[in-house]
Design a protein around this motif. Structure first.
Motif, PDB file in Angstrom:
ATOM      1  N   ALA A  34      45.025  49.202  49.640  1.00 17.00           N
ATOM      2  CA  ALA A  34      44.751  49.256  48.104  1.00 17.00           C
ATOM      3  C   ALA A  34      45.220  47.748  47.597  1.00 17.00           C
ATOM      4  O   ALA A  34      44.918  47.535  46.589  1.00 17.00           O
ATOM      5  CB  ALA A  34      45.420  50.251  47.677  1.00 17.00           C
ATOM      6  N   SER A  35      46.251  47.158  48.315  1.00 16.36           N
ATOM      7  CA  SER A  35      46.838  46.113  47.827  1.00 16.36           C
ATOM      8  C   SER A  35      45.764  44.716  48.053  1.00 16.36           C
ATOM      9  O   SER A  35      46.328  43.765  47.776  1.00 16.36           O
ATOM     10  CB  SER A  35      48.248  45.674  48.356  1.00 16.36           C
ATOM     11  OG  SER A  35      47.886  45.589  50.034  1.00 16.36           O
ATOM     12  N   THR A  36      44.683  44.806  48.361  1.00 15.43           N
ATOM     13  CA  THR A  36      43.491  43.783  48.630  1.00 15.43           C
ATOM     14  C   THR A  36      43.596  43.042  47.049  1.00 15.43           C
ATOM     15  O   THR A  36      43.319  43.760  46.209  1.00 15.43           O
ATOM     16  CB  THR A  36      42.390  44.196  49.125  1.00 15.43           C
ATOM     17  OG1 THR A  36      42.355  44.816  50.336  1.00 15.43           O
ATOM     18  CG2 THR A  36      41.228  43.088  49.112  1.00 15.43           C
ATOM     19  N   PRO A  37      43.680  41.993  47.237  1.00 11.66           N
ATOM     20  CA  PRO A  37      43.364  41.152  45.943  1.00 11.66           C
ATOM     21  C   PRO A  37      42.054  41.438  45.202  1.00 11.66           C
ATOM     22  O   PRO A  37      41.172  41.442  45.761  1.00 11.66           O
ATOM     23  CB  PRO A  37      43.519  39.620  46.375  1.00 11.66           C
ATOM     24  CG  PRO A  37      44.209  39.669  47.592  1.00 11.66           C
ATOM     25  CD  PRO A  37      43.807  40.900  48.029  1.00 11.66           C
ATOM     26  N   ARG A  38      42.154  41.651  43.908  1.00 12.73           N
ATOM     27  CA  ARG A  38      40.974  41.991  43.192  1.00 12.73           C
ATOM     28  C   ARG A  38      40.626  41.240  41.723  1.00 12.73           C
ATOM     29  O   ARG A  38      39.708  41.030  41.416  1.00 12.73           O
ATOM     30  CB  ARG A  38      41.136  43.546  42.626  1.00 12.73           C
ATOM     31  CG  ARG A  38      41.502  44.347  43.785  1.00 12.73           C
ATOM     32  CD  ARG A  38      42.255  45.887  43.223  1.00 12.73           C
ATOM     33  NE  ARG A  38      42.351  46.725  44.215  1.00 12.73           N
ATOM     34  CZ  ARG A  38      41.800  47.882  44.476  1.00 12.73           C
ATOM     35  NH1 ARG A  38      40.640  48.383  43.898  1.00 12.73           N
ATOM     36  NH2 ARG A  38      42.583  48.416  45.590  1.00 12.73           N
ATOM     37  N   LYS A  39      41.703  40.121  41.380  1.00 13.68           N
ATOM     38  CA  LYS A  39      41.508  39.595  40.324  1.00 13.68           C
ATOM     39  C   LYS A  39      41.422  38.119  40.537  1.00 13.68           C
ATOM     40  O   LYS A  39      40.959  37.103  39.710  1.00 13.68           O
ATOM     41  CB  LYS A  39      42.434  39.633  39.042  1.00 13.68           C
ATOM     42  CG  LYS A  39      42.921  41.262  38.844  1.00 13.68           C
ATOM     43  CD  LYS A  39      41.565  41.953  38.421  1.00 13.68           C
ATOM     44  CE  LYS A  39      41.887  43.466  38.187  1.00 13.68           C
ATOM     45  NZ  LYS A  39      40.806  44.125  37.577  1.00 13.68           N
ATOM     46  N   CYS A  40      41.748  37.784  41.776  1.00 11.76           N
ATOM     47  CA  CYS A  40      41.892  36.322  42.337  1.00 11.76           C
ATOM     48  C   CYS A  40      40.553  36.003  42.479  1.00 11.76           C
ATOM     49  O   CYS A  40      39.572  36.797  43.284  1.00 11.76           O
ATOM     50  CB  CYS A  40      42.710  36.372  43.521  1.00 11.76           C
ATOM     51  SG  CYS A  40      42.624  34.643  44.194  1.00 11.76           S
ATOM     52  N   TYR A  41      40.112  34.918  42.080  1.00 10.04           N
ATOM     53  CA  TYR A  41      38.699  34.142  42.165  1.00 10.04           C
ATOM     54  C   TYR A  41      38.599  33.334  43.514  1.00 10.04           C
ATOM     55  O   TYR A  41      37.624  32.786  43.829  1.00 10.04           O
ATOM     56  CB  TYR A  41      38.146  33.346  41.036  1.00 10.04           C
ATOM     57  CG  TYR A  41      37.831  34.382  39.878  1.00 10.04           C
ATOM     58  CD1 TYR A  41      36.421  34.743  39.668  1.00 10.04           C
ATOM     59  CD2 TYR A  41      38.753  34.874  39.071  1.00 10.04           C
ATOM     60  CE1 TYR A  41      36.147  35.564  38.726  1.00 10.04           C
ATOM     61  CE2 TYR A  41      38.343  35.818  38.096  1.00 10.04           C
ATOM     62  CZ  TYR A  41      37.054  36.101  37.896  1.00 10.04           C
ATOM     63  OH  TYR A  41      36.718  37.042  36.910  1.00 10.04           O
ATOM     64  N   GLY A  42      39.703  33.112  44.183  1.00  8.44           N
ATOM     65  CA  GLY A  42      39.552  32.124  45.466  1.00  8.44           C
ATOM     66  C   GLY A  42      38.986  33.124  46.780  1.00  8.44           C
ATOM     67  O   GLY A  42      38.724  34.541  46.626  1.00  8.44           O
ATOM     68  N   PRO A  43      38.676  32.401  47.771  1.00 11.74           N
ATOM     69  CA  PRO A  43      38.293  33.181  48.957  1.00 11.74           C
ATOM     70  C   PRO A  43      39.105  34.157  49.462  1.00 11.74           C
ATOM     71  O   PRO A  43      38.694  35.065  50.257  1.00 11.74           O
ATOM     72  CB  PRO A  43      37.879  32.017  49.724  1.00 11.74           C
ATOM     73  CG  PRO A  43      38.740  30.882  49.399  1.00 11.74           C
ATOM     74  CD  PRO A  43      38.888  30.828  47.973  1.00 11.74           C
ATOM     75  N   SER A  44      40.549  34.216  49.175  1.00 16.49           N
ATOM     76  CA  SER A  44      41.404  34.998  50.011  1.00 16.49           C
ATOM     77  C   SER A  44      41.184  36.467  49.611  1.00 16.49           C
ATOM     78  O   SER A  44      41.856  37.213  50.099  1.00 16.49           O
ATOM     79  CB  SER A  44      42.847  34.458  49.752  1.00 16.49           C
ATOM     80  OG  SER A  44      43.048  34.583  48.189  1.00 16.49           O
ATOM     81  N   SER A  45      40.371  36.765  48.405  1.00 16.91           N
ATOM     82  CA  SER A  45      40.268  38.047  47.825  1.00 16.91           C
ATOM     83  C   SER A  45      39.048  38.706  48.592  1.00 16.91           C
ATOM     84  O   SER A  45      38.926  39.882  48.246  1.00 16.91           O
ATOM     85  CB  SER A  45      40.208  38.169  46.387  1.00 16.91           C
ATOM     86  OG  SER A  45      38.916  37.243  46.051  1.00 16.91           O
ATOM     87  N   MET A  46      38.615  37.982  49.515  1.00 19.58           N
ATOM     88  CA  MET A  46      37.128  38.401  50.019  1.00 19.58           C
ATOM     89  C   MET A  46      37.587  39.502  51.411  1.00 19.58           C
ATOM     90  O   MET A  46      38.585  38.852  51.922  1.00 19.58           O
ATOM     91  CB  MET A  46      36.299  37.328  50.536  1.00 19.58           C
ATOM     92  CG  MET A  46      35.633  36.624  49.574  1.00 19.58           C
ATOM     93  SD  MET A  46      34.307  35.509  50.170  1.00 19.58           S
ATOM     94  CE  MET A  46      33.328  36.594  50.737  1.00 19.58           C
ATOM     95  N   LEU A  47      36.810  40.394  51.711  1.00 15.92           N
ATOM     96  CA  LEU A  47      37.251  41.253  52.735  1.00 15.92           C
ATOM     97  C   LEU A  47      37.383  40.180  53.959  1.00 15.92           C
ATOM     98  O   LEU A  47      36.238  39.465  54.369  1.00 15.92           O
ATOM     99  CB  LEU A  47      36.195  42.074  53.183  1.00 15.92           C
ATOM    100  CG  LEU A  47      36.093  43.025  51.918  1.00 15.92           C
ATOM    101  CD1 LEU A  47      34.991  44.351  52.385  1.00 15.92           C
ATOM    102  CD2 LEU A  47      37.443  43.903  51.816  1.00 15.92           C
TER     103      LEU A  47
END
Length: 524
Positions: A423-436
């Motif tokens: 659930a701690s996967t980034p959700r608001k960050c617009y960088g590629p690090s928030s992708m699965l």
């Protein structure tokens, strides 16, 4: 004489020396009227300071000179008779009241008299007299150093002491209680301890009851789990039996069909054999024909018969090819099929998608199993769990224990990612690090046309695929720390992620192109 002895018994306490507290030994009486043992009086006067007068140990009466001591014959006789009677009683082993001669129940510690119950009640009222059971050894109730009864309790040493110990012994300046006061004090202490012990016993009893209840619950749970295991075992056996029966039927049907073909071909060849034998007979007759016209007249029919010989030879070659040993059944494919049946039957689940986590451009179906990318964002309310940077969505329930299997239909998505995430996967960050797959808290299989790869924390493993991936099966074993990915149609293992899960794991989807969609397949 009997009356005299009775009075003597009643006055036994008066036959006790006030200095040594024992029965008189060589009693002497001073002019003041007080009587002591001769050795006690001599000892008392010999310990006085030089130049001081001799005094009575009891009343402190002073004498100009050391008194001349004379033996009190009457008291000595009374003491002698009492001692003789006590020795006789001890020899006889009897316990009689020294006043009324009835059976004695108690003994006075101070004057050592045996008393019945009636006289014990009266004697107990005398100050300084303490009664105990007649069987108690008085030696245990007296000072071993001075032979005097214990009348005081030393608080400093926690020990019983006699009056001599207080005056001339090691306890002269110690904090002392009377035995009665110490008795009441410590009895109150024990009364409080008794209440404390009762509370502790109640607590222990409650704890034991709780542990027994917990043990019963554990036994019931263990029984249920054992029953569940036995049920699963029966289902597994049934599944294996069904697969074996299916394989047997498949094999039997296959060989039965081939045997039928062989029998049909044998019958056909037998018919051809008959035709060949007939053609051979006609050929021999024609060869013996001498008439040219007759020979030529039948030649055409003979030629037509001989042409069939060539067809029979072609048939033989074709049949020879069919008599080769048939290929074995693909057991690996069958095992994969069994594996898929096993996963779907025992671990299969249908996780729904969480609308509060869905990106605004994702439209979820009414059953929350399908996510479709739309042109325009949906009017979803703002939520802390919603993905805003990438078109992603998580499942509504996370798995924190056990083994779980679910399948996703990828046939309607050209470019997508399917896997699992915390659930701690980034959700608001617009960088590629928030992708699965591009952070340490998510794992996925990425599809880009016909290219397939496994990704986790930017580490990509290319998976060779002979055919396009249509259905992806994911098996999460939380305790083992594995997420295994399969081609669901054949249950071919594509990749296994290995880690140590520390938080609930949620199914996760990412879709790239508009109108593309991913669907969770209903299982169970």
């Amino acid at each position: 004489m009997a009356e005299f002895l009775g009075r003597a018994r009643i006055c036994k306490e008066d036959l006790t020396c006030p200095v040594c507290m024992d029965l008189f030994s060589e009693p002497v009486t001073l002019s003041c009227g007080h009587t002591f043992c001769q050795r006690c009086a001599d000892g008392h006067w010999s310990s006085r300071d030089p130049g001081t007068q001799c005094t009575c140990p009891t009343c402190r009466a002073a004498f100009p000179s050391k008194p001349s001591l004379s033996r009190n014959v009457v008291l000595a006789s009374m003491v002698c008779q009492l001692q003789t009677e006590e020795d006789a009683r001890v020899a006889e082993g009897t316990w009689c009241c020294e006043i009324c001669r009835h059976e004695a129940s108690h003994r006075c510690i101070r004057c050592e008299m045996l008393l019945c119950q009636v006289h014990s009640d009266a004697h107990r009222k005398k100050k300084g007299h303490c009664l105990v059971d007649r069987t108690v050894d008085l030696n245990t109730l007296c000072c071993s150093e001075h032979g005097k009864p214990f009348e005081l309790y030393c608080r400093w040493d926690d020990s019983l002491v006699c009056m001599v110990c207080k005056v001339a012994g090691d306890h002269e300046h110690h904090q002392l209680y009377t035995v009665e006061k110490a008795y009441m004090k410590f009895k109150n202490v024990l009364a409080r301890e008794e209440g404390h012990l009762s509370d502790m016993q109640l607590s222990i009893s409650t704890c034991i009851e709780e542990l027994r209840n917990a043990s019963n619950v554990m036994q019931n749970a263990m029984k249920q789990q054992k029953d569940g295991i036995e049920g699963k075992q029966k289902e597994l056996h049934s599944l294996v039996d069904d697969v074996a029966a299916h394989l047997d039927r498949q094999l039997s049907d296959r060989f039965r069909f081939m045997l039928h073909q062989f029998e049909q071909q044998i019958w056909d060849l037998q018919q051809q054999m008959v035709a060949l034998q007939e053609s051979e007979a006609i050929l021999k007759v024609a060869m013996q024909q001498d008439d040219t016209v007759t020979f030529l007249h039948g030649y055409k029919n003979l030629q037509d018969r001989l042409k069939s010989v060539i067809w029979v030879q072609d048939t033989l070659q074709s049949m020879a090819a069919q008599t080769e040993t048939p290929e074995s059944l693909d057991l690996e494919a069958l095992i994969d099929n069994v594996k898929g049946t096993y996963f779907r039957k025992f671990y299969g689940c249908t996780p729904m998608l969480e609308v509060n986590s869905a990106h605004p451009r994702l439209l979820l179906s009414e059953d929350f199993l399908t996510a479709t990318v739309t042109d325009l964002p949906k009017p979803y309310p703002s939520h802390a769990d919603r993905f805003e940077s990438h078109i992603q969505v998580l499942g509504s329930v996370g798995f924190s224990t056990g083994c779980h299997y679910w399948e996703v239909d990828l046939s309607s998505a050209e470019r997508c990612s399917v896997g699992a995430a915390y659930a701690s996967t980034p959700r608001k960050c617009y960088g590629p690090s928030s992708m699965l797959g591009r952070n340490p808290v998510s794992w996925c299989v990425r599809k880009a046309g016909t290219a397939i790869s496994a990704m986790q924390d930017w580490k990509e493993t290319v998976l060779g695929m002979a055919e396009p991936l249509q259905f992806l099966g994911l098996c999460l074993d939380y305790e083992a720390g594995t997420l295994s990915c399969y081609r669901a149609e054949t249950m071919t293992l594509l990749h296994t992620f290995r880690t140590t899960f520390t938080k609930p794991v949620f199914p996760a989807l990412w879709i790239c192109w508009t109108n593309d969609s991913l669907s969770i397949c209903p299982l169970g």
